[in-house]
Design a protein around this motif. Structure first.
Motif, mmCIF file in Angstrom:
data_model
loop_
_atom_site.group_PDB
_atom_site.id
_atom_site.type_symbol
_atom_site.label_atom_id
_atom_site.label_comp_id
_atom_site.label_asym_id
_atom_site.label_seq_id
_atom_site.Cartn_x
_atom_site.Cartn_y
_atom_site.Cartn_z
ATOM 1 N N SER A 58 50.203 -9.530 6.609
ATOM 2 C CA SER A 58 49.888 -9.735 7.826
ATOM 3 C C SER A 58 49.702 -8.539 8.876
ATOM 4 O O SER A 58 49.044 -8.656 9.828
ATOM 5 N N GLU A 59 50.441 -7.483 8.225
ATOM 6 C CA GLU A 59 50.317 -6.161 8.955
ATOM 7 C C GLU A 59 48.824 -5.668 8.826
ATOM 8 O O GLU A 59 48.246 -5.214 9.781
ATOM 9 N N GLU A 109 42.055 -6.343 12.429
ATOM 10 C CA GLU A 109 41.701 -7.163 13.483
ATOM 11 C C GLU A 109 41.769 -6.005 14.885
ATOM 12 O O GLU A 109 40.624 -6.105 15.716
ATOM 13 N N THR A 157 46.323 -7.678 8.361
ATOM 14 C CA THR A 157 45.436 -8.279 9.428
ATOM 15 C C THR A 157 45.429 -7.868 10.756
ATOM 16 O O THR A 157 44.383 -7.682 11.361
ATOM 17 N N LYS A 158 46.554 -7.511 11.164
ATOM 18 C CA LYS A 158 46.847 -6.676 12.636
ATOM 19 C C LYS A 158 45.966 -5.707 12.828
ATOM 20 O O LYS A 158 45.072 -5.519 13.567
#
Ligand code: GRF
Length: 202
Positions: free
Chosen positions: A72-73, A79, A75-76
């Motif tokens: 998730s990090e 993005e 992806t952050k």
């Protein structure tokens, strides 16, 4: 010309990253690298990114409690950089299903065998041990199962009778460097379509 924004994910040497950097430096190449992410600090690939003034980040998997949190990090960060296509280039961590699904059809990988033959590691040695007469490399979209997904481009190389792993790996690597940029170019030009889990090129 709007250029497709790439993230390149690495864990080490970064010779495929370098091939992409070199392609992106050419006039009329329809993509640019906006971020390089490595899960390992002080690897040669990060040095290559810095040399070309490409933003890079180390996101160390050990700093996260789970694969999901680590991904998730990523992806952050990806993005925030406005990335449109992720290129895995020797990224040596398995990815969470959530991450793979989120980037479905927007993430590609390069693998040093003619998939679906020889998934996983040590593939050049295994191709020699199996007595194969040809090998090669594959660029494919990433799916949940490692080294599976719609195949975009492959290139073949011969396996010679006296080949050792290094000789074969080097021969394959030359082709990797050529076809990875070619796959990115085709995607950036909107010429790759997926139908029934197969990739077709216009
Ligand atoms: C390449 O052989 C690639 O196909 C595989 O990992 C290796 C990475 O090499 N996925 P490099 O870091 O790009 O030099």
């Amino acid at each position: 010309m709007a250029r497709l924004k790439l993230a390149v994910l690495i864990s080490g040497r970064g010779s495929n990253l370098q091939a992409l950097i070199d392609s992106c430096a050419k006039p009329n190449f329809p993509a640019k690298i906006v971020i390089v992410i490595s899960n390992a600090a002080e690897v040669q690939g990060l040095e290559r990114a810095r040399q070309s003034s490409i933003p890079c980040r180390v996101i160390a998997h050990q700093d996260y409690g789970s694969r999901e949190d680590f991904n998730s990090e990523m992806t952050k960060v990806i993005e925030a950089a406005g990335v449109e296509l992720i290129c895995l280039a020797g990224f040596m961590r398995l990815l969470s299903d959530e991450f793979v699904d989120h980037w479905s059809n927007r993430m590609i990988n390069i693998h040093p065998s003619l998939l679906p033959a020889f998934t996983g590691l040590d593939v050049q040695a295994r191709a020699i041990a199996a007595g194969e007469k040809v090998s090669g490399c594959t660029v494919h979209f990433v799916r949940r199962k490692m080294d599976e997904g719609p195949i975009i481009i492959q290139a073949t190389v011969p396996i010679h009778a006296n080949d050792d792993v290094d000789a074969l790996a080097a021969r394959i690597l030359d082709e990797e460097h050529r076809i990875y940029s070619e796959a990115v170019r085709l995607i950036a030009e909107g010429r790759v379509h997926i139908l029934d889990e197969q990739a077709f090129i216009d």
